[in-house]
Design a protein around this motif. Sequence first.
Motif, PDB file in Angstrom:
ATOM      1  N   GLU A  27     -32.401 -31.203 -44.405  1.00 61.04           N
ATOM      2  CA  GLU A  27     -33.727 -30.754 -43.948  1.00 61.04           C
ATOM      3  C   GLU A  27     -34.097 -31.303 -42.573  1.00 61.04           C
ATOM      4  O   GLU A  27     -34.682 -30.615 -41.751  1.00 61.04           O
ATOM      5  CB  GLU A  27     -34.810 -31.175 -44.947  1.00 61.04           C
ATOM      6  N   TRP A  28     -33.783 -32.551 -42.307  1.00 53.92           N
ATOM      7  CA  TRP A  28     -34.199 -33.244 -41.094  1.00 53.92           C
ATOM      8  C   TRP A  28     -33.326 -32.931 -39.878  1.00 53.92           C
ATOM      9  O   TRP A  28     -33.608 -33.375 -38.775  1.00 53.92           O
ATOM     10  CB  TRP A  28     -34.186 -34.762 -41.334  1.00 53.92           C
ATOM     11  N   CYS A  29     -32.273 -32.167 -40.062  1.00 51.65           N
ATOM     12  CA  CYS A  29     -31.268 -31.921 -39.020  1.00 51.65           C
ATOM     13  C   CYS A  29     -31.645 -30.730 -38.143  1.00 51.65           C
ATOM     14  O   CYS A  29     -31.595 -29.582 -38.584  1.00 51.65           O
ATOM     15  CB  CYS A  29     -29.918 -31.701 -39.705  1.00 51.65           C
ATOM     16  N   GLY A  30     -32.014 -30.999 -36.889  1.00 56.60           N
ATOM     17  CA  GLY A  30     -32.380 -29.945 -35.941  1.00 56.60           C
ATOM     18  C   GLY A  30     -31.262 -28.940 -35.696  1.00 56.60           C
ATOM     19  O   GLY A  30     -31.489 -27.726 -35.775  1.00 56.60           O
ATOM     20  N   PRO A  31     -30.047 -29.396 -35.388  1.00 51.98           N
ATOM     21  CA  PRO A  31     -28.957 -28.441 -35.185  1.00 51.98           C
ATOM     22  C   PRO A  31     -28.670 -27.585 -36.426  1.00 51.98           C
ATOM     23  O   PRO A  31     -28.280 -26.423 -36.300  1.00 51.98           O
ATOM     24  CB  PRO A  31     -27.760 -29.334 -34.833  1.00 51.98           C
ATOM     25  N   CYS A  32     -28.897 -28.147 -37.602  1.00 51.49           N
ATOM     26  CA  CYS A  32     -28.717 -27.373 -38.836  1.00 51.49           C
ATOM     27  C   CYS A  32     -29.696 -26.201 -38.880  1.00 51.49           C
ATOM     28  O   CYS A  32     -29.339 -25.097 -39.309  1.00 51.49           O
ATOM     29  CB  CYS A  32     -28.924 -28.249 -40.068  1.00 51.49           C
ATOM     30  N   ARG A  33     -30.908 -26.436 -38.429  1.00 48.62           N
ATOM     31  CA  ARG A  33     -31.917 -25.373 -38.400  1.00 48.62           C
ATOM     32  C   ARG A  33     -31.559 -24.302 -37.373  1.00 48.62           C
ATOM     33  O   ARG A  33     -31.964 -23.150 -37.504  1.00 48.62           O
ATOM     34  CB  ARG A  33     -33.297 -25.957 -38.131  1.00 48.62           C
ATOM     35  N   MET A  34     -30.795 -24.675 -36.343  1.00 39.87           N
ATOM     36  CA  MET A  34     -30.344 -23.699 -35.351  1.00 39.87           C
ATOM     37  C   MET A  34     -29.240 -22.804 -35.915  1.00 39.87           C
ATOM     38  O   MET A  34     -29.152 -21.623 -35.573  1.00 39.87           O
ATOM     39  CB  MET A  34     -29.832 -24.416 -34.087  1.00 39.87           C
ATOM     40  N   VAL A  35     -28.401 -23.347 -36.769  1.00 37.24           N
ATOM     41  CA  VAL A  35     -27.279 -22.600 -37.344  1.00 37.24           C
ATOM     42  C   VAL A  35     -27.751 -21.657 -38.457  1.00 37.24           C
ATOM     43  O   VAL A  35     -27.179 -20.581 -38.637  1.00 37.24           O
ATOM     44  CB  VAL A  35     -26.200 -23.577 -37.878  1.00 37.24           C
ATOM     45  N   ALA A  36     -28.788 -22.020 -39.176  1.00 37.28           N
ATOM     46  CA  ALA A  36     -29.235 -21.253 -40.346  1.00 37.28           C
ATOM     47  C   ALA A  36     -29.474 -19.761 -40.064  1.00 37.28           C
ATOM     48  O   ALA A  36     -28.962 -18.911 -40.799  1.00 37.28           O
ATOM     49  CB  ALA A  36     -30.479 -21.896 -40.958  1.00 37.28           C
ATOM     50  N   PRO A  37     -30.215 -19.392 -38.995  1.00 42.32           N
ATOM     51  CA  PRO A  37     -30.418 -17.954 -38.765  1.00 42.32           C
ATOM     52  C   PRO A  37     -29.128 -17.218 -38.391  1.00 42.32           C
ATOM     53  O   PRO A  37     -28.971 -16.041 -38.704  1.00 42.32           O
ATOM     54  CB  PRO A  37     -31.433 -17.893 -37.622  1.00 42.32           C
ATOM     55  N   VAL A  38     -28.216 -17.908 -37.746  1.00 39.15           N
ATOM     56  CA  VAL A  38     -26.921 -17.308 -37.414  1.00 39.15           C
ATOM     57  C   VAL A  38     -26.161 -16.979 -38.699  1.00 39.15           C
ATOM     58  O   VAL A  38     -25.604 -15.895 -38.849  1.00 39.15           O
ATOM     59  CB  VAL A  38     -26.085 -18.252 -36.510  1.00 39.15           C
ATOM     60  N   LEU A  39     -26.159 -17.911 -39.641  1.00 37.30           N
ATOM     61  CA  LEU A  39     -25.481 -17.671 -40.912  1.00 37.30           C
ATOM     62  C   LEU A  39     -26.166 -16.565 -41.710  1.00 37.30           C
ATOM     63  O   LEU A  39     -25.495 -15.775 -42.375  1.00 37.30           O
ATOM     64  CB  LEU A  39     -25.400 -18.963 -41.723  1.00 37.30           C
ATOM     65  N   ASP A  40     -27.498 -16.487 -41.624  1.00 36.92           N
ATOM     66  CA  ASP A  40     -28.222 -15.391 -42.277  1.00 36.92           C
ATOM     67  C   ASP A  40     -27.755 -14.050 -41.724  1.00 36.92           C
ATOM     68  O   ASP A  40     -27.524 -13.099 -42.480  1.00 36.92           O
ATOM     69  CB  ASP A  40     -29.735 -15.538 -42.077  1.00 36.92           C
ATOM     70  N   GLU A  41     -27.626 -13.960 -40.398  1.00 39.71           N
ATOM     71  CA  GLU A  41     -27.161 -12.717 -39.765  1.00 39.71           C
ATOM     72  C   GLU A  41     -25.739 -12.390 -40.216  1.00 39.71           C
ATOM     73  O   GLU A  41     -25.440 -11.249 -40.572  1.00 39.71           O
ATOM     74  CB  GLU A  41     -27.188 -12.849 -38.242  1.00 39.71           C
ATOM     75  N   LEU A  42     -24.862 -13.381 -40.186  1.00 37.36           N
ATOM     76  CA  LEU A  42     -23.468 -13.150 -40.564  1.00 37.36           C
ATOM     77  C   LEU A  42     -23.331 -12.739 -42.022  1.00 37.36           C
ATOM     78  O   LEU A  42     -22.477 -11.917 -42.359  1.00 37.36           O
ATOM     79  CB  LEU A  42     -22.619 -14.392 -40.275  1.00 37.36           C
ATOM     80  N   SER A  43     -24.191 -13.278 -42.887  1.00 35.49           N
ATOM     81  CA  SER A  43     -24.113 -12.900 -44.304  1.00 35.49           C
ATOM     82  C   SER A  43     -24.442 -11.424 -44.487  1.00 35.49           C
ATOM     83  O   SER A  43     -23.918 -10.782 -45.392  1.00 35.49           O
ATOM     84  CB  SER A  43     -25.021 -13.774 -45.161  1.00 35.49           C
ATOM     85  N   GLY A  44     -25.284 -10.881 -43.621  1.00 34.03           N
ATOM     86  CA  GLY A  44     -25.606  -9.460 -43.679  1.00 34.03           C
ATOM     87  C   GLY A  44     -24.547  -8.583 -43.040  1.00 34.03           C
ATOM     88  O   GLY A  44     -24.398  -7.416 -43.387  1.00 34.03           O
ATOM     89  N   GLU A  45     -23.804  -9.133 -42.102  1.00 35.90           N
ATOM     90  CA  GLU A  45     -22.796  -8.365 -41.360  1.00 35.90           C
ATOM     91  C   GLU A  45     -21.410  -8.419 -41.982  1.00 35.90           C
ATOM     92  O   GLU A  45     -20.607  -7.520 -41.779  1.00 35.90           O
ATOM     93  CB  GLU A  45     -22.688  -8.904 -39.922  1.00 35.90           C
ATOM     94  N   MET A  46     -21.097  -9.491 -42.686  1.00 34.69           N
ATOM     95  CA  MET A  46     -19.735  -9.706 -43.183  1.00 34.69           C
ATOM     96  C   MET A  46     -19.745  -9.710 -44.712  1.00 34.69           C
ATOM     97  O   MET A  46     -19.919 -10.755 -45.334  1.00 34.69           O
ATOM     98  CB  MET A  46     -19.185 -11.033 -42.639  1.00 34.69           C
ATOM     99  N   ALA A  47     -19.531  -8.552 -45.299  1.00 29.82           N
ATOM    100  CA  ALA A  47     -19.620  -8.406 -46.751  1.00 29.82           C
ATOM    101  C   ALA A  47     -18.455  -9.067 -47.484  1.00 29.82           C
ATOM    102  O   ALA A  47     -18.541  -9.322 -48.684  1.00 29.82           O
ATOM    103  CB  ALA A  47     -19.682  -6.930 -47.112  1.00 29.82           C
ATOM    104  N   ASP A  48     -17.381  -9.360 -46.773  1.00 25.53           N
ATOM    105  CA  ASP A  48     -16.181  -9.896 -47.425  1.00 25.53           C
ATOM    106  C   ASP A  48     -16.143 -11.423 -47.463  1.00 25.53           C
ATOM    107  O   ASP A  48     -15.121 -12.019 -47.777  1.00 25.53           O
ATOM    108  CB  ASP A  48     -14.931  -9.359 -46.736  1.00 25.53           C
ATOM    109  N   ILE A  49     -17.265 -12.069 -47.169  1.00 27.31           N
ATOM    110  CA  ILE A  49     -17.336 -13.536 -47.234  1.00 27.31           C
ATOM    111  C   ILE A  49     -18.620 -13.944 -47.951  1.00 27.31           C
ATOM    112  O   ILE A  49     -19.655 -13.296 -47.806  1.00 27.31           O
ATOM    113  CB  ILE A  49     -17.276 -14.178 -45.835  1.00 27.31           C
ATOM    114  N   SER A  50     -18.527 -15.005 -48.718  1.00 25.13           N
ATOM    115  CA  SER A  50     -19.714 -15.593 -49.342  1.00 25.13           C
ATOM    116  C   SER A  50     -20.113 -16.800 -48.512  1.00 25.13           C
ATOM    117  O   SER A  50     -19.258 -17.577 -48.090  1.00 25.13           O
ATOM    118  CB  SER A  50     -19.407 -16.052 -50.764  1.00 25.13           C
TER     119      SER A  50
END
Length: 103
Positions: A27-50
Motif C-alpha cells: 500500500e505504501w509503495c509509490g512506484p507500485c501505485r504507478m504500475v497498477a494502472p498499467v497492469l489493469d490495462e494489460l489485463s484487458g488487452e492480453m486475454a492469454d495471461i492471468s
Amino acid sequence: MAIAEVNDANFDVEVSKGLVLVDCWAEWCGPCRMVAPVLDELSGEMADISIRKLNVDDNQTTAQKLGIQSIPTLLLYKDGKLVDKMIGALPKPQIKKFIENHK
C-alpha cells in the motif's frame, strides 16, 4: 480480465496453470501505485495471461519464500514454474514485452 489478490494460502494454486504475472506490492509503495494502472490495462488487452497481486506486507511468508527484497517486483510463472522476474516501475511497453517473451 480482473486482477485478483493472491495470498499465502492460495499462492501456489493461483500460479499453477498457464501464464501468470504476479505483482508483488504494498500500500505504501509509490512506484507500485504507478504500475497498477498499467497492469489493469494489460489485463484487458492480453486475454492469454492471468495477472495477480500479492501484498507483501499482508503475506510475508510467501514474500520471504520468494526472496522479495524490492517492490514492485513482477514475477512471471508458466504452469507453476517461475520463468522470469522484473523489478521496478517500468513503462507499459517494457512490461508487455517482458510478458510476450514467454508466451
